[in-house]
Design a protein around this motif. Structure first.
Motif, PDB file in Angstrom:
ATOM      1  N   GLU A 100      15.273   1.849 -29.819  1.00 23.01           N
ATOM      2  CA  GLU A 100      15.415   3.289 -29.647  1.00 23.01           C
ATOM      3  C   GLU A 100      14.136   3.789 -28.971  1.00 23.01           C
ATOM      4  O   GLU A 100      13.092   3.132 -29.023  1.00 23.01           O
ATOM      5  CB  GLU A 100      15.567   3.962 -31.013  1.00 23.01           C
ATOM      6  CG  GLU A 100      16.702   3.421 -31.840  1.00 23.01           C
ATOM      7  CD  GLU A 100      17.859   4.381 -31.913  1.00 23.01           C
ATOM      8  OE1 GLU A 100      17.667   5.557 -31.593  1.00 23.01           O
ATOM      9  OE2 GLU A 100      18.947   3.929 -32.274  1.00 23.01           O
ATOM     10  N   LEU A 101      14.191   4.953 -28.358  1.00 28.01           N
ATOM     11  CA  LEU A 101      13.052   5.472 -27.612  1.00 28.01           C
ATOM     12  C   LEU A 101      11.798   5.571 -28.478  1.00 28.01           C
ATOM     13  O   LEU A 101      10.707   5.165 -28.055  1.00 28.01           O
ATOM     14  CB  LEU A 101      13.390   6.838 -27.001  1.00 28.01           C
ATOM     15  CG  LEU A 101      12.333   7.422 -26.082  1.00 28.01           C
ATOM     16  CD1 LEU A 101      12.006   6.455 -24.938  1.00 28.01           C
ATOM     17  CD2 LEU A 101      12.789   8.760 -25.531  1.00 28.01           C
ATOM     18  N   ALA A 102      11.916   6.090 -29.694  1.00 26.61           N
ATOM     19  CA  ALA A 102      10.754   6.208 -30.579  1.00 26.61           C
ATOM     20  C   ALA A 102      10.165   4.833 -30.880  1.00 26.61           C
ATOM     21  O   ALA A 102       8.937   4.672 -30.939  1.00 26.61           O
ATOM     22  CB  ALA A 102      11.138   6.911 -31.875  1.00 26.61           C
ATOM     23  N   GLU A 103      11.026   3.838 -31.031  1.00 28.96           N
ATOM     24  CA  GLU A 103      10.554   2.476 -31.293  1.00 28.96           C
ATOM     25  C   GLU A 103       9.831   1.903 -30.080  1.00 28.96           C
ATOM     26  O   GLU A 103       8.875   1.142 -30.227  1.00 28.96           O
ATOM     27  CB  GLU A 103      11.717   1.564 -31.673  1.00 28.96           C
ATOM     28  CG  GLU A 103      12.353   1.894 -33.001  1.00 28.96           C
ATOM     29  CD  GLU A 103      13.603   1.067 -33.258  1.00 28.96           C
ATOM     30  OE1 GLU A 103      13.706   0.502 -34.359  1.00 28.96           O
ATOM     31  OE2 GLU A 103      14.453   0.979 -32.338  1.00 28.96           O
ATOM     32  N   VAL A 104      10.298   2.259 -28.893  1.00 29.90           N
ATOM     33  CA  VAL A 104       9.637   1.793 -27.668  1.00 29.90           C
ATOM     34  C   VAL A 104       8.187   2.259 -27.666  1.00 29.90           C
ATOM     35  O   VAL A 104       7.267   1.469 -27.387  1.00 29.90           O
ATOM     36  CB  VAL A 104      10.371   2.295 -26.405  1.00 29.90           C
ATOM     37  CG1 VAL A 104       9.540   2.041 -25.155  1.00 29.90           C
ATOM     38  CG2 VAL A 104      11.738   1.639 -26.278  1.00 29.90           C
ATOM     39  N   PHE A 105       7.951   3.515 -27.997  1.00 20.96           N
ATOM     40  CA  PHE A 105       6.587   4.043 -28.010  1.00 20.96           C
ATOM     41  C   PHE A 105       5.737   3.341 -29.066  1.00 20.96           C
ATOM     42  O   PHE A 105       4.590   2.979 -28.813  1.00 20.96           O
ATOM     43  CB  PHE A 105       6.581   5.557 -28.221  1.00 20.96           C
ATOM     44  CG  PHE A 105       7.106   6.317 -27.037  1.00 20.96           C
ATOM     45  CD1 PHE A 105       6.451   6.274 -25.815  1.00 20.96           C
ATOM     46  CD2 PHE A 105       8.265   7.064 -27.140  1.00 20.96           C
ATOM     47  CE1 PHE A 105       6.933   6.967 -24.708  1.00 20.96           C
ATOM     48  CE2 PHE A 105       8.763   7.764 -26.043  1.00 20.96           C
ATOM     49  CZ  PHE A 105       8.098   7.712 -24.830  1.00 20.96           C
ATOM     50  N   ASP A 106       6.299   3.134 -30.260  1.00 22.46           N
ATOM     51  CA  ASP A 106       5.562   2.451 -31.330  1.00 22.46           C
ATOM     52  C   ASP A 106       5.235   1.013 -30.935  1.00 22.46           C
ATOM     53  O   ASP A 106       4.114   0.541 -31.145  1.00 22.46           O
ATOM     54  CB  ASP A 106       6.366   2.456 -32.635  1.00 22.46           C
ATOM     55  CG  ASP A 106       6.484   3.840 -33.249  1.00 22.46           C
ATOM     56  OD1 ASP A 106       5.680   4.732 -32.895  1.00 22.46           O
ATOM     57  OD2 ASP A 106       7.388   4.029 -34.089  1.00 22.46           O
ATOM     58  N   GLU A 107       6.205   0.317 -30.384  1.00 23.78           N
ATOM     59  CA  GLU A 107       5.997  -1.072 -29.983  1.00 23.78           C
ATOM     60  C   GLU A 107       5.009  -1.175 -28.824  1.00 23.78           C
ATOM     61  O   GLU A 107       4.178  -2.082 -28.784  1.00 23.78           O
ATOM     62  CB  GLU A 107       7.327  -1.727 -29.598  1.00 23.78           C
ATOM     63  CG  GLU A 107       8.259  -1.945 -30.782  1.00 23.78           C
ATOM     64  CD  GLU A 107       7.719  -2.979 -31.750  1.00 23.78           C
ATOM     65  OE1 GLU A 107       7.413  -4.109 -31.320  1.00 23.78           O
ATOM     66  OE2 GLU A 107       7.598  -2.657 -32.941  1.00 23.78           O
ATOM     67  N   PHE A 108       5.093  -0.234 -27.891  1.00 20.80           N
ATOM     68  CA  PHE A 108       4.156  -0.221 -26.777  1.00 20.80           C
ATOM     69  C   PHE A 108       2.732  -0.019 -27.289  1.00 20.80           C
ATOM     70  O   PHE A 108       1.799  -0.695 -26.853  1.00 20.80           O
ATOM     71  CB  PHE A 108       4.534   0.869 -25.769  1.00 20.80           C
ATOM     72  CG  PHE A 108       3.634   0.908 -24.574  1.00 20.80           C
ATOM     73  CD1 PHE A 108       3.778  -0.013 -23.546  1.00 20.80           C
ATOM     74  CD2 PHE A 108       2.631   1.860 -24.468  1.00 20.80           C
ATOM     75  CE1 PHE A 108       2.940   0.007 -22.441  1.00 20.80           C
ATOM     76  CE2 PHE A 108       1.783   1.889 -23.368  1.00 20.80           C
ATOM     77  CZ  PHE A 108       1.946   0.958 -22.347  1.00 20.80           C
ATOM     78  N   ALA A 109       2.563   0.898 -28.240  1.00 21.08           N
ATOM     79  CA  ALA A 109       1.236   1.146 -28.818  1.00 21.08           C
ATOM     80  C   ALA A 109       0.719  -0.111 -29.517  1.00 21.08           C
ATOM     81  O   ALA A 109      -0.465  -0.449 -29.408  1.00 21.08           O
ATOM     82  CB  ALA A 109       1.293   2.320 -29.793  1.00 21.08           C
TER      83      ALA A 109
END
Length: 85
Positions: free
Chosen positions: A43-52
């Motif tokens: 999900e989009l929110a997970e993409v940001f967390d994983e990218f971080a």
């Protein structure tokens, strides 16, 4: 880079004392995160967390490599100084 990045568990990363930390394993984590992002599994929110998380892992690797480069430079300097005798 003055401060060390945090480990995934929140503790401070110190590449000079890597008890359970491993460069190759950390790179593998980054590759796995990249693959999940590219596959569209998150999900989009997970993409940001994983990218971080991936950025933090890469900072750990960079710190590790910089510290090892400093050690190599010191060894080379020591060898150069010894050859002057």
């Amino acid at each position: 880079m003055g401060a060390y990045p945090n480990n995934a568990d929140g503790s401070r990363f110190d590449a000079s004392s890597p008890r359970s930390w491993n460069y190759e394993a950390t790179i593998k984590k980054v590759e796995e995160i990249t693959a999940r992002i590219e596959a569209g599994e998150l999900e989009l929110a997970e993409v940001f967390d994983e990218f971080a998380a991936a950025v933090d892992y890469l900072r750990q690797c960079e710190t590790f490599l910089m510290q090892r480069q400093q050690q190599v430079d010191l060894l080379i300097e020591t060898l150069t100084d010894e050859s002057d005798f």
